[in-house]
Enzyme design. Structure first.
Site, PDB file in Angstrom:
ATOM      1  N   VAL A  11       0.836  -1.207   0.000  1.00  0.00           N
ATOM      2  CA  VAL A  11       0.000   0.000   0.000  1.00  0.00           C
ATOM      3  C   VAL A  11       0.871   1.257   0.000  1.00  0.00           C
ATOM      4  O   VAL A  11       0.697   2.161  -0.828  1.00  0.00           O
ATOM      5  CB  VAL A  11      -0.953   0.011   1.228  1.00  0.00           C
ATOM      6  CG1 VAL A  11      -1.580   1.379   1.434  1.00  0.00           C
ATOM      7  CG2 VAL A  11      -2.035  -1.028   1.036  1.00  0.00           C
ATOM      8  N   THR A  86      -1.332  -4.757   9.529  1.00  0.00           N
ATOM      9  CA  THR A  86      -2.220  -5.080  10.651  1.00  0.00           C
ATOM     10  C   THR A  86      -2.548  -6.584  10.554  1.00  0.00           C
ATOM     11  O   THR A  86      -3.681  -6.953  10.276  1.00  0.00           O
ATOM     12  CB  THR A  86      -3.522  -4.243  10.590  1.00  0.00           C
ATOM     13  OG1 THR A  86      -4.018  -4.244   9.237  1.00  0.00           O
ATOM     14  CG2 THR A  86      -3.300  -2.823  11.024  1.00  0.00           C
ATOM     15  N   THR A 122      -5.726  -0.879   7.262  1.00  0.00           N
ATOM     16  CA  THR A 122      -7.068  -1.333   7.639  1.00  0.00           C
ATOM     17  C   THR A 122      -7.057  -1.599   9.134  1.00  0.00           C
ATOM     18  O   THR A 122      -6.335  -2.484   9.604  1.00  0.00           O
ATOM     19  CB  THR A 122      -7.420  -2.614   6.853  1.00  0.00           C
ATOM     20  OG1 THR A 122      -7.292  -2.307   5.469  1.00  0.00           O
ATOM     21  CG2 THR A 122      -8.820  -3.098   7.164  1.00  0.00           C
ATOM     22  N   LEU A 153      -7.240   0.074  -2.980  1.00  0.00           N
ATOM     23  CA  LEU A 153      -6.577  -0.413  -4.194  1.00  0.00           C
ATOM     24  C   LEU A 153      -6.597  -1.939  -4.247  1.00  0.00           C
ATOM     25  O   LEU A 153      -6.639  -2.618  -3.231  1.00  0.00           O
ATOM     26  CB  LEU A 153      -5.136   0.103  -4.279  1.00  0.00           C
ATOM     27  CG  LEU A 153      -4.082  -0.332  -3.271  1.00  0.00           C
ATOM     28  CD1 LEU A 153      -3.555  -1.728  -3.508  1.00  0.00           C
ATOM     29  CD2 LEU A 153      -2.934   0.654  -3.320  1.00  0.00           C
ATOM     30  N   LYS A 206     -14.358   0.162   5.386  1.00  0.00           N
ATOM     31  CA  LYS A 206     -13.312  -0.699   4.829  1.00  0.00           C
ATOM     32  C   LYS A 206     -13.583  -2.173   5.128  1.00  0.00           C
ATOM     33  O   LYS A 206     -13.547  -3.033   4.242  1.00  0.00           O
ATOM     34  CB  LYS A 206     -11.941  -0.263   5.380  1.00  0.00           C
ATOM     35  CG  LYS A 206     -10.786  -1.126   4.930  1.00  0.00           C
ATOM     36  CD  LYS A 206     -10.570  -1.089   3.428  1.00  0.00           C
ATOM     37  CE  LYS A 206      -9.627  -2.189   2.983  1.00  0.00           C
ATOM     38  NZ  LYS A 206      -9.500  -2.294   1.551  1.00  0.00           N
ATOM     39  N   ASN A 210     -14.730  -5.149   2.363  1.00  0.00           N
ATOM     40  CA  ASN A 210     -13.954  -6.371   2.127  1.00  0.00           C
ATOM     41  C   ASN A 210     -14.746  -7.624   2.489  1.00  0.00           C
ATOM     42  O   ASN A 210     -14.670  -8.628   1.793  1.00  0.00           O
ATOM     43  CB  ASN A 210     -12.632  -6.327   2.912  1.00  0.00           C
ATOM     44  CG  ASN A 210     -11.534  -5.671   2.098  1.00  0.00           C
ATOM     45  OD1 ASN A 210     -11.789  -5.165   1.005  1.00  0.00           O
ATOM     46  ND2 ASN A 210     -10.322  -5.674   2.592  1.00  0.00           N
ATOM     47  N   GLY A 259      -8.014 -15.440  -1.165  1.00  0.00           N
ATOM     48  CA  GLY A 259      -6.811 -15.447  -0.331  1.00  0.00           C
ATOM     49  C   GLY A 259      -6.239 -14.049  -0.285  1.00  0.00           C
ATOM     50  O   GLY A 259      -6.973 -13.061  -0.393  1.00  0.00           O
ATOM     51  N   CYS A 262      -5.534  -9.493   2.510  1.00  0.00           N
ATOM     52  CA  CYS A 262      -6.635  -8.674   3.037  1.00  0.00           C
ATOM     53  C   CYS A 262      -7.896  -9.459   3.412  1.00  0.00           C
ATOM     54  O   CYS A 262      -8.327  -9.413   4.562  1.00  0.00           O
ATOM     55  CB  CYS A 262      -6.989  -7.577   2.033  1.00  0.00           C
ATOM     56  SG  CYS A 262      -5.691  -6.344   1.907  1.00  0.00           S
TER      57      CYS A 262
END
Ligand code: NAD
Length: 441
Positions: A11, A86, A122, A153, A206, A210, A259, A262
């Site tokens: 990122v 994270t 995140t 992204l 976020k 996801n 996978g 994230c």
């Protein structure tokens, strides 16, 4: 604008390069000395389409700098972005916040003048409050605001997505900080939605996004299983569903399960936060469980397609968690290979156009590594497609067939042309397209 970015990974680096390309003065900070040495010396550390050219251009024109010194990156900055990892806690699977909190502690003393601190990582809901407290405790005089600036992204499209964001979400409880972000993203004001929301809403957006995408992948994987039983074709079903604008055609490609760094981590972190708040996010809990099981199920399909897994040579195409990246974190390809090894596979040879080095660090010498696709196919009893690289579609399948011991392909990404591959004389297995009736009726 003068910007410091803490964390120069998947990122931080594309974000830094993109912001420098927009004319900002960007300093990327990382505590990984090797990474910074390499980046200072013009050697890019990750693969992303279009990244290297812009990176080289912007170090040359002095807009982009790299350092291990927090002081050099944060002092006099108008904006500091935190883009450190994270990762999931090994036991509870909650987001491990040690890197975020350490970054907040380390940056605090170097704040000079009004500075916006933006959490790009995140992070669990309430992290903005925590980061604010850490900085205040460490530097009583600091003039700053903390905002949430989630990153959307897609790996493999990081540069494209930086310059063409669907939306920019800013979670800010301060008008002054919002104005700084408004100025920063002015170049995008006419081509993307800019949303200013409460900091905690932004942090939630976020995770909610996801988790929704992960569920969508899980949903189409379940539909693929269903299609196999009722003799329908999941391609056609996905097409029929996807033309409904309420559903949309993205994320309707069945495969071996999601996978990457994230979706698995963020779904788990969200489920954990829900449990802590006495909420049962049952859809997400089921998605996590079934997605984990899917990797083993895919390995079983491979095992069932060969006569004896211990004696078979398994050629593998693809190791990255998806195409366009060298990232193997939580890669379904790697996890399926690990299941195969557990079940006795001894002769696996794999190829990936970009991710060989990263895969070697995980799988080590448990498998061998091919120099190209044909090398992976040589003498194989089965060739398995595990990552959807475009180049796998364009192979010389006559050559592949001649090289293989048995002309058998298992395409767990559904990227090959069903009819064409069959016409070459392969036994072809894909997902959600072949009738495998239920035995108990
Ligand atoms: P990464 O592991 O690739 O990079 C993190 C970097 O931060 C590492 O280089 C590490 O050395 C550095 N770092 C850690 N602590 C530091 C400190 N105190 N000071 C300086 N550097 C430090 O991680 P990533 O994939 O870029 O993800 C970063 C965050 O962004 C995560 O929260 C992730 O969930 C989120 N995110 C990732 C993606 C993605 O596609 N990878 C997309 C959206 C959001």
């Amino acid at each position: 604008m003068k910007i410091g970015i803490i964390g120069t990974g998947y990122v931080g680096l594309p974000t830094g390069v993109g912001l420098a390309e927009l004319g900002n003065d960007v300093t990327c900070i990382d505590k990984d000395l090797n990474k910074i040495d390499s980046l200072k010396n013009g050697k890019i550390t990750i693969f992303e389409d279009g990244l290297e050219e812009l990176y080289l251009k912007n170090i040359k024109n002095g807009k982009l700098k790299f350092t291990t010194s927090m002081k050099d990156g944060v002092e006099n900055a108008d904006l500091v972005m935190i883009a450190v990892g994270t990762p999931p806690h090994p036991v509870t699977k909650e987001a491990d916040m040690k890197y975020i909190y350490a970054a907040a502690e380390e940056l605090a003393e170097y704040i000079t003048g009004y500075t916006v601190i933006a959490n790009k990582s995140t992070v669990p809901i309430g992290t903005g409050d925590e980061v604010e407290k850490i900085i205040k405790d460490k530097n009583k005089k600091a003039d700053f605001d903390v905002v949430s600036l989630p990153e959307f992204l897609r790996e493999g499209f990081a540069i494209h997505d930086f310059f063409n964001p669907d939306r920019i979400v800013v979670g800010s409880n301060s008008g002054r900080a919002s104005d700084v972000l408004r100025t920063l993203y002015k170049p995008f004001e006419n081509k993307s939605n800019m949303l200013f929301v409460k900091r905690r809403s932004s942090e939630t957006i976020k995770y909610a996004s996801n988790a929704f995408l992960a569920m969508k992948i899980h949903y189409i994987n379940e539909m693929a299983n269903f299609c196999e039983k009722v003799d329908a074709d999941v391609f056609e079903v996905a097409q029929g569903m996807g033309t409904d604008t309420r559903i949309g055609n993205k994320f309707l490609n069945p495969g071996p399960g999601y996978g990457g760094s994230c979706f698995p981590k963020d779904t788990n972190a969200m489920a954990y936060m829900a449990r802590q708040n006495c909420i049962n996010l049952s859809l997400i809990e089921t998605t996590i469980k079934r997605n984990d099981e899917r990797k083993a199920e895919m390995a079983e399909r491979i095992i069932n397609a060969v006569s004896d897994v211990a004696k078979s040579k398994i050629g593998v195409l693809g190791l990255a968690f998806k195409n366009g990246t060298d990232d193997c974190r939580e890669s379904p390809a790697v996890q399926i290979i690990e299941h195969l090894i557990e079940k006795g596979a001894k002769n696996i040879k794999a190829f990936d156009p970009k991710a060989l080095d990263n895969a070697k660090q995980i799988l080590k010498n448990q498998i061998s590594y091919a120099i190209d696709e044909y090398d992976a196919a040589k003498d194989a009893d089965i060739l398995v497609v595990l990552t959807e690289w475009k180049e796998f579609r364009d192979l010389d399948f006559n050559k592949v067939k001649k090289l293989m011991k048995t002309p058998k392909i298992m395409d767990l990404r559904n990227i090959l042309n069903f009819e064409e591959i069959k016409n070459f004389g392969f036994e072809y297995h894909s997902i959600g397209r072949q009738h495998t009736p239920c035995k108990v009726k």
